[in-house]
Design a protein around this motif. Sequence first.
Motif, PDB file in Angstrom:
ATOM      1  N   LEU B 335       0.859  -1.181   0.000  1.00 18.58           N
ATOM      2  CA  LEU B 335       0.000   0.000   0.000  1.00 18.58           C
ATOM      3  C   LEU B 335       0.898   1.234   0.000  1.00 18.58           C
ATOM      4  CD1 LEU B 335      -2.758   1.356   0.201  1.00 18.58           C
ATOM      5  CD2 LEU B 335      -2.715   0.982   2.668  1.00 18.58           C
ATOM      6  N   ASP B 336       0.746   2.039  -1.034  1.00 17.17           N
ATOM      7  CA  ASP B 336       1.548   3.269  -1.136  1.00 17.17           C
ATOM      8  C   ASP B 336       0.640   4.462  -1.361  1.00 17.17           C
ATOM      9  OD1 ASP B 336       4.318   2.812  -0.826  1.00 17.17           O
ATOM     10  OD2 ASP B 336       4.277   1.625  -2.666  1.00 17.17           O
ATOM     11  N   TYR B 337       1.177   5.621  -1.055  1.00 23.05           N
ATOM     12  CA  TYR B 337       0.453   6.851  -1.330  1.00 23.05           C
ATOM     13  C   TYR B 337       1.312   7.706  -2.215  1.00 23.05           C
ATOM     14  CZ  TYR B 337      -1.725   5.045   2.798  1.00 23.05           C
ATOM     15  OH  TYR B 337      -2.314   4.210   3.695  1.00 23.05           O
ATOM     16  N   GLU B 338       0.715   8.269  -3.224  1.00 25.05           N
ATOM     17  CA  GLU B 338       1.482   9.175  -4.067  1.00 25.05           C
ATOM     18  C   GLU B 338       1.814  10.419  -3.249  1.00 25.05           C
ATOM     19  OE1 GLU B 338      -0.189  10.943  -7.612  1.00 25.05           O
ATOM     20  OE2 GLU B 338       0.779   9.310  -8.721  1.00 25.05           O
ATOM     21  N   ASN B 339       3.048  10.892  -3.415  1.00 25.54           N
ATOM     22  CA  ASN B 339       3.529  12.066  -2.685  1.00 25.54           C
ATOM     23  C   ASN B 339       3.692  11.825  -1.188  1.00 25.54           C
ATOM     24  OD1 ASN B 339       3.398  13.531  -5.095  1.00 25.54           O
ATOM     25  ND2 ASN B 339       1.221  13.976  -4.727  1.00 25.54           N
ATOM     26  N   LEU B 340       3.711  10.524  -0.793  1.00 29.69           N
ATOM     27  CA  LEU B 340       3.860  10.208   0.628  1.00 29.69           C
ATOM     28  C   LEU B 340       5.045  10.924   1.254  1.00 29.69           C
ATOM     29  CD1 LEU B 340       3.374   8.510   3.202  1.00 29.69           C
ATOM     30  CD2 LEU B 340       4.790   6.750   2.170  1.00 29.69           C
ATOM     31  N   ARG B 341       6.185  10.817   0.578  1.00 30.93           N
ATOM     32  CA  ARG B 341       7.398  11.392   1.137  1.00 30.93           C
ATOM     33  C   ARG B 341       7.254  12.905   1.320  1.00 30.93           C
ATOM     34  NH1 ARG B 341      12.284   8.706   1.655  1.00 30.93           N
ATOM     35  NH2 ARG B 341      11.216   7.017   0.608  1.00 30.93           N
ATOM     36  N   LYS B 342       6.683  13.552   0.284  1.00 30.27           N
ATOM     37  CA  LYS B 342       6.540  14.998   0.356  1.00 30.27           C
ATOM     38  C   LYS B 342       5.687  15.380   1.573  1.00 30.27           C
ATOM     39  CE  LYS B 342       5.572  16.675  -3.714  1.00 30.27           C
ATOM     40  NZ  LYS B 342       4.539  17.088  -4.669  1.00 30.27           N
ATOM     41  N   ASP B 343       4.520  14.735   1.691  1.00 26.82           N
ATOM     42  CA  ASP B 343       3.622  15.009   2.813  1.00 26.82           C
ATOM     43  C   ASP B 343       4.332  14.884   4.145  1.00 26.82           C
ATOM     44  OD1 ASP B 343       0.541  13.569   1.515  1.00 26.82           O
ATOM     45  OD2 ASP B 343       1.798  15.235   0.871  1.00 26.82           O
ATOM     46  N   THR B 344       5.027  13.754   4.298  1.00 21.70           N
ATOM     47  CA  THR B 344       5.681  13.472   5.568  1.00 21.70           C
ATOM     48  C   THR B 344       6.655  14.583   5.908  1.00 21.70           C
ATOM     49  OG1 THR B 344       5.656  11.193   4.845  1.00 21.70           O
ATOM     50  CG2 THR B 344       6.895  11.696   6.849  1.00 21.70           C
ATOM     51  N   THR B 345       7.507  14.909   4.932  1.00 21.66           N
ATOM     52  CA  THR B 345       8.509  15.938   5.155  1.00 21.66           C
ATOM     53  C   THR B 345       7.822  17.237   5.568  1.00 21.66           C
ATOM     54  OG1 THR B 345       9.516  14.921   3.255  1.00 21.66           O
ATOM     55  CG2 THR B 345      10.641  16.812   4.179  1.00 21.66           C
ATOM     56  N   ALA B 346       6.760  17.552   4.836  1.00 24.84           N
ATOM     57  CA  ALA B 346       6.042  18.782   5.124  1.00 24.84           C
ATOM     58  C   ALA B 346       5.574  18.821   6.577  1.00 24.84           C
ATOM     59  CB  ALA B 346       4.835  18.900   4.197  1.00 24.84           C
ATOM     60  N   LYS B 347       4.957  17.727   6.993  1.00 21.25           N
ATOM     61  CA  LYS B 347       4.413  17.685   8.357  1.00 21.25           C
ATOM     62  C   LYS B 347       5.493  17.835   9.407  1.00 21.25           C
ATOM     63  CE  LYS B 347      -0.055  15.859   8.832  1.00 21.25           C
ATOM     64  NZ  LYS B 347      -0.413  14.705   8.017  1.00 21.25           N
ATOM     65  N   ILE B 348       6.528  17.031   9.252  1.00 21.57           N
ATOM     66  CA  ILE B 348       7.594  17.065  10.246  1.00 21.57           C
ATOM     67  C   ILE B 348       8.241  18.447  10.250  1.00 21.57           C
ATOM     68  CG2 ILE B 348       9.840  16.072  10.924  1.00 21.57           C
ATOM     69  CD1 ILE B 348       7.684  14.070  11.415  1.00 21.57           C
ATOM     70  N   ALA B 349       8.324  19.055   9.063  1.00 27.88           N
ATOM     71  CA  ALA B 349       8.966  20.363   8.964  1.00 27.88           C
ATOM     72  C   ALA B 349       8.099  21.464   9.559  1.00 27.88           C
ATOM     73  CB  ALA B 349       9.290  20.669   7.509  1.00 27.88           C
ATOM     74  N   ASP B 350       6.793  21.195   9.683  1.00 27.00           N
ATOM     75  CA  ASP B 350       5.876  22.182  10.248  1.00 27.00           C
ATOM     76  C   ASP B 350       6.390  22.737  11.566  1.00 27.00           C
ATOM     77  OD1 ASP B 350       3.995  22.434   8.372  1.00 27.00           O
ATOM     78  OD2 ASP B 350       2.398  21.345   9.433  1.00 27.00           O
ATOM     79  N   LYS B 351       6.791  21.799  12.377  1.00 22.86           N
ATOM     80  CA  LYS B 351       7.272  22.196  13.701  1.00 22.86           C
ATOM     81  C   LYS B 351       8.650  21.602  13.916  1.00 22.86           C
ATOM     82  CE  LYS B 351       3.237  22.856  16.623  1.00 22.86           C
ATOM     83  NZ  LYS B 351       2.695  22.552  17.949  1.00 22.86           N
ATOM     84  N   ASN B 352       9.466  22.286  14.665  1.00 19.78           N
ATOM     85  CA  ASN B 352      10.721  21.686  15.079  1.00 19.78           C
ATOM     86  C   ASN B 352      10.381  20.471  15.930  1.00 19.78           C
ATOM     87  OD1 ASN B 352      13.052  21.009  16.524  1.00 19.78           O
ATOM     88  ND2 ASN B 352      13.854  23.083  16.272  1.00 19.78           N
ATOM     89  N   ILE B 353      11.017  19.326  15.600  1.00 22.65           N
ATOM     90  CA  ILE B 353      10.619  18.077  16.259  1.00 22.65           C
ATOM     91  C   ILE B 353      10.786  18.147  17.777  1.00 22.65           C
ATOM     92  CG2 ILE B 353      12.822  16.815  16.140  1.00 22.65           C
ATOM     93  CD1 ILE B 353      11.025  14.429  15.044  1.00 22.65           C
ATOM     94  N   SER B 354      11.735  18.966  18.227  1.00 23.45           N
ATOM     95  CA  SER B 354      11.964  19.038  19.673  1.00 23.45           C
ATOM     96  C   SER B 354      10.821  19.784  20.389  1.00 23.45           C
ATOM     97  CB  SER B 354      13.300  19.714  19.974  1.00 23.45           C
ATOM     98  OG  SER B 354      13.269  21.026  19.491  1.00 23.45           O
ATOM     99  N   GLU B 355       9.987  20.477  19.594  1.00 23.62           N
ATOM    100  CA  GLU B 355       8.871  21.182  20.232  1.00 23.62           C
ATOM    101  C   GLU B 355       7.656  20.284  20.430  1.00 23.62           C
ATOM    102  OE1 GLU B 355       7.882  24.754  18.072  1.00 23.62           O
ATOM    103  OE2 GLU B 355      10.008  25.149  17.718  1.00 23.62           O
ATOM    104  N   LEU B 356       7.687  19.098  19.742  1.00 23.61           N
ATOM    105  CA  LEU B 356       6.537  18.204  19.843  1.00 23.61           C
ATOM    106  C   LEU B 356       6.665  17.318  21.072  1.00 23.61           C
ATOM    107  CD1 LEU B 356       6.284  17.032  16.134  1.00 23.61           C
ATOM    108  CD2 LEU B 356       4.661  18.524  17.311  1.00 23.61           C
ATOM    109  N   SER B 357       5.543  16.909  21.620  1.00 25.19           N
ATOM    110  CA  SER B 357       5.580  15.942  22.720  1.00 25.19           C
ATOM    111  C   SER B 357       5.913  14.571  22.142  1.00 25.19           C
ATOM    112  CB  SER B 357       4.233  15.899  23.432  1.00 25.19           C
ATOM    113  OG  SER B 357       3.258  15.377  22.554  1.00 25.19           O
ATOM    114  N   PRO B 358       6.508  13.667  22.960  1.00 28.05           N
ATOM    115  CA  PRO B 358       6.896  12.349  22.436  1.00 28.05           C
ATOM    116  C   PRO B 358       5.718  11.600  21.823  1.00 28.05           C
ATOM    117  CG  PRO B 358       7.783  12.679  24.638  1.00 28.05           C
ATOM    118  CD  PRO B 358       6.876  13.835  24.363  1.00 28.05           C
ATOM    119  N   ASP B 359       4.536  11.659  22.444  1.00 27.34           N
ATOM    120  CA  ASP B 359       3.408  10.905  21.897  1.00 27.34           C
ATOM    121  C   ASP B 359       2.932  11.505  20.571  1.00 27.34           C
ATOM    122  OD1 ASP B 359       2.793  12.952  23.750  1.00 27.34           O
ATOM    123  OD2 ASP B 359       0.666  12.403  23.611  1.00 27.34           O
ATOM    124  N   SER B 360       3.088  12.825  20.382  1.00 32.27           N
ATOM    125  CA  SER B 360       2.723  13.412  19.084  1.00 32.27           C
ATOM    126  C   SER B 360       3.670  12.937  17.995  1.00 32.27           C
ATOM    127  CB  SER B 360       2.793  14.941  19.143  1.00 32.27           C
ATOM    128  OG  SER B 360       2.091  15.411  20.239  1.00 32.27           O
TER     129      SER B 360
END
Lengths: 393, 393
Positions: B335-360
């Motif tokens: 099961l794949d999603y087109e543009n999966l990688r782009k989406d993921t990068t976008a989301k993670i880039a939204d916030k600095n990862i250190s600002e997110l809680s571990p469960d998020s």
Amino acid sequence: MKLLHTADWHIGRTLNGYSLLNEQKHAFKQILQLAKDEKVDGIVIAGDIYDRSIPGTDAVTTLDSMLREINLTNKIPIYAISGNHDGAKRLNYGREWMEFTNFHLNTLLDEAFTPLETEDTQIFMLPFFDPMDARVYYKEQGMDEDDVKNIHTINDAMELVLADMYKLFAPNKKHLLITHFSVTPSADQEIELTSETSSKVGGLATLTASQFDKFDYVMLGHIHTRFASPSENIRYSGSPIKFNVKEARLKNKGKGVDIVNITPDKITTEFHEIRPQTDLIVLEETWETLLDPTFYKTQPTKSDWFAITVKNFDRSKHINVRAQLQEIYGTVVELDYENLRKDTTAKIADKNISELSPDSIVEQFFQSVTGNDLSKEQKRLVDSIFVDLRKED
Amino acid sequence: MKLLHTADWHIGRTLNGYSLLNEQKHAFKQILQLAKDEKVDGIVIAGDIYDRSIPGTDAVTTLDSMLREINLTNKIPIYAISGNHDGAKRLNYGREWMEFTNFHLNTLLDEAFTPLETEDTQIFMLPFFDPMDARVYYKEQGMDEDDVKNIHTINDAMELVLADMYKLFAPNKKHLLITHFSVTPSADQEIELTSETSSKVGGLATLTASQFDKFDYVMLGHIHTRFASPSENIRYSGSPIKFNVKEARLKNKGKGVDIVNITPDKITTEFHEIRPQTDLIVLEETWETLLDPTFYKTQPTKSDWFAITVKNFDRSKHINVRAQLQEIYGTVVELDYENLRKDTTAKIADKNISELSPDSIVEQFFQSVTGNDLSKEQKRLVDSIFVDLRKED
């Protein structure tokens, strides 16, 4: 009918990392020569042919070449079963082709109920199996579900298996059995002779000799010494070589094979020793004795392997213990110190470990395990590693 | 002489954790039936019989039973070699017994120089080997040390091997070769058809068709599609089944085997399709189309396997994507999603990862990989793990 009975080859086994393959090849040569000299009608290998279920490539090619020499080059029949160390299904590969040249191989329980027939003998070949194998087999045979569930121990299973074999007995023939289990003279006796006798572990609970007494002769594998044989006619051949220090420590340690002579009147067993190429010598002496030429000059040659325990040893007074011993004795495959554990505990307890510097901890640990101090070169290496680690912080 | 040419069985292979064994058994039945219908003089298996050098127990017992059915039950000769996926030495086990029933198996280079002879044909069986195998072989043959060192590539090695084979050619016979390499029509062409063509990796550099033109016919293994065959008389049979999505995506994807008919006048090839039991269907559609009954009702049955790419997919609007698709299509092996990688990068880039809680972070990661949100139960589990970890601190 004349059979050579051997077992527990454990091809691929190592001893503290030292390969036993050359020793196994050397033993094999003697077995093959004996089979030719005695003009036997077959070689019986009663299980634990390999040392583990997925043997290394070396082990596979070595066994293949041994079996070829027996069965193809010298046209000697083989009667082989799998033991608890073998991977029964893997070892089964190719079995039906081997049958054409009288290389008979059983690795699965359902193969055990077709005895090999000669004019006056029936040979039953029963590979190692566990109670779960028996459940699967009897379920497939259409046994009642409740009866299947009542197969708990190897004794439960063996009772059924033997009863089914007895039904196949031809009345005027001798009945031989080849199998791979721990069998004791009577129910309350436990054999304490080799490492293979941790008898209640892993479905390897012991069986008793009386269970097999309808057979004229039983050729066993599993226990590595023939002195564990539960009776005159129910016999272990033992393994052809020593596998570990425990086996080398036994008083009666001669390894070998049996020549079993089956005539209408009687069955006789004749033991033939297999001589080691590289013997495994166990020494338990003080440091002074070990280094005394009048002692070590009476010892076997440097080509043997030594397992040495240094008695009453104050390690703080010695460095390079293993190196010194190897200089004198050659290959030291095992090195122990009497009271090692006590000493170690004492040292570590001397100081709270957190008060020691990291390199001192490594140094003490090294000394505890090896009995040697770190060499200058080793100390330099340890130091530089800690310096590098510190820099990374 | 009539031969059935097949290759690349890869017994024991899995696809994203799904066993292909049943599919391989189904293909095998068709191959055997065809061999019987066509009354062939032998089945050629041109390497990669197993998928890896130490195959699983299931793979070993499956192959054993297939080979028995061909060679023992139906008395059809086998001409088999090992491929780069096989463990040459392990697969060699038992070979000399199999020879008695015309099951010919070569896995080592030195076995390749004894062609099988019929009245009018010589069959050379050359297993996969690498330049180092050739060095060892030619050194053993007494070749000059400097010449041995000059064997660098598979082309160097093949030149020597073929020259040695040509010396063995009987002038009035047809000459067949069975081997397992990547062979291209000409030196500057590279085949880009299957995953097996990463051609310069691991000594698998390609050879060219002209090198083999002294042979009347060459039966190849290694590339999984017959459309990669470099010439009319130098042919890949391809694998009998599809192994992955890349193979299922090919336009010309029919899998099968060749019937090769060798007469004094000519050699003809006839392709026979092998039909899948469980086909591998590749879909690349939008979510709306995938869930539209007018679309999915035209698709193959639920018993097939599906590899689905969801196009233009906004995952934030959907939960349980895989479950919904499985409900409709049955087994979704990829099961794949087109543009999966782009989406993921976008989301993670939204916030600095250190600002997110571990469960998020766990939640976002789970969503990126699976396309699903965590269920309530899963969220509770993640929360409680982090609470426990905090307590331990």
